[in-house]
Motif scaffolding. Structure first.
Motif, PDB file in Angstrom:
ATOM      1  N   GLY A  28       0.800  -1.209   0.000  1.00 48.42           N
ATOM      2  CA  GLY A  28       0.000   0.000   0.000  1.00 48.42           C
ATOM      3  C   GLY A  28       0.832   1.258   0.000  1.00 48.42           C
ATOM      4  N   ARG A  30       0.460   3.829   2.231  1.00 51.65           N
ATOM      5  CA  ARG A  30       0.376   4.575   3.496  1.00 51.65           C
ATOM      6  C   ARG A  30       1.717   5.034   4.036  1.00 51.65           C
ATOM      7  NH1 ARG A  30      -3.562   0.611   3.744  1.00 51.65           N
ATOM      8  NH2 ARG A  30      -5.688   1.402   4.052  1.00 51.65           N
ATOM      9  N   ARG A  72      -4.652  12.805   0.495  1.00 50.43           N
ATOM     10  CA  ARG A  72      -4.524  11.374   0.756  1.00 50.43           C
ATOM     11  C   ARG A  72      -5.714  10.904   1.580  1.00 50.43           C
ATOM     12  NH1 ARG A  72       0.291   8.166   1.545  1.00 50.43           N
ATOM     13  NH2 ARG A  72       1.575  10.053   1.805  1.00 50.43           N
ATOM     14  N   ARG A  74      -6.459   7.865   3.731  1.00 50.53           N
ATOM     15  CA  ARG A  74      -5.786   6.684   4.294  1.00 50.53           C
ATOM     16  C   ARG A  74      -6.738   5.503   4.418  1.00 50.53           C
ATOM     17  NH1 ARG A  74      -0.605   7.355   5.778  1.00 50.53           N
ATOM     18  NH2 ARG A  74       0.168   9.511   5.823  1.00 50.53           N
ATOM     19  N   ASP A  77      -6.630   4.242   1.012  1.00 51.84           N
ATOM     20  CA  ASP A  77      -5.239   4.167   0.550  1.00 51.84           C
ATOM     21  C   ASP A  77      -5.107   4.706  -0.862  1.00 51.84           C
ATOM     22  OD1 ASP A  77      -2.630   1.623   0.309  1.00 51.84           O
ATOM     23  OD2 ASP A  77      -2.581   3.661   1.116  1.00 51.84           O
TER      24      ASP A  77
END
Length: 129
Positions: A28, A30, A72, A74, A77
């Protein structure tokens, strides 16, 4: 490492808006800073905007300040680039990429293509009447 996919490009009239998205398969996004880049025909790839890996601070290239917003999510993602007030000079293939740093990456300047990796195929943005 993540495999990135950009989406959201298209044909828009001058003054219009588009929202690009960057998602990853595999690892991912993150823990990475994400850079958005563009490459117009016959020109080198250049950094447009960047969002930091840990605190989501952002940086914008001068020509897009006030018009583009990087963000972004989260939960999903996903990293997005909202582009408003587009002009024909904005026509290019837009790419996202992750930073190549071993630790946290803070976006303090326009992202340099040499410092980023895991490039997607890009998404075409065409601004034309």
């Amino acid at each position: 490492q993540p495999r990135l996919v950009e989406s959201g490009g298209g044909l828009v009239q001058p003054g219009g808006s588009l929202r690009l998205s960057c998602k990853a398969s595999g690892v991912g996004l993150r823990s990475y800073a994400i850079g958005w880049f563009r490459q117009a025909p016959g020109k080198e790839r250049e950094g447009v905007s960047c969002i930091s890996s840990d605190d989501d601070t952002t940086f914008y290239e001068d020509s897009v300040k006030g018009r583009f917003t990087i963000s972004r999510d989260r939960a999903s993602d996903t990293v997005s680039l909202q582009m408003n007030a587009l002009d024909p000079k904005s026509s290019a293939i837009f790419y996202c990429a992750v930073d190549g740093a071993l630790g946290p990456y803070h976006c303090l300047a326009s992202p340099s293509p040499g410092g980023f990796r895991s490039w997607g195929r890009g998404t075409q943005v065409t601004v034309s009447s």
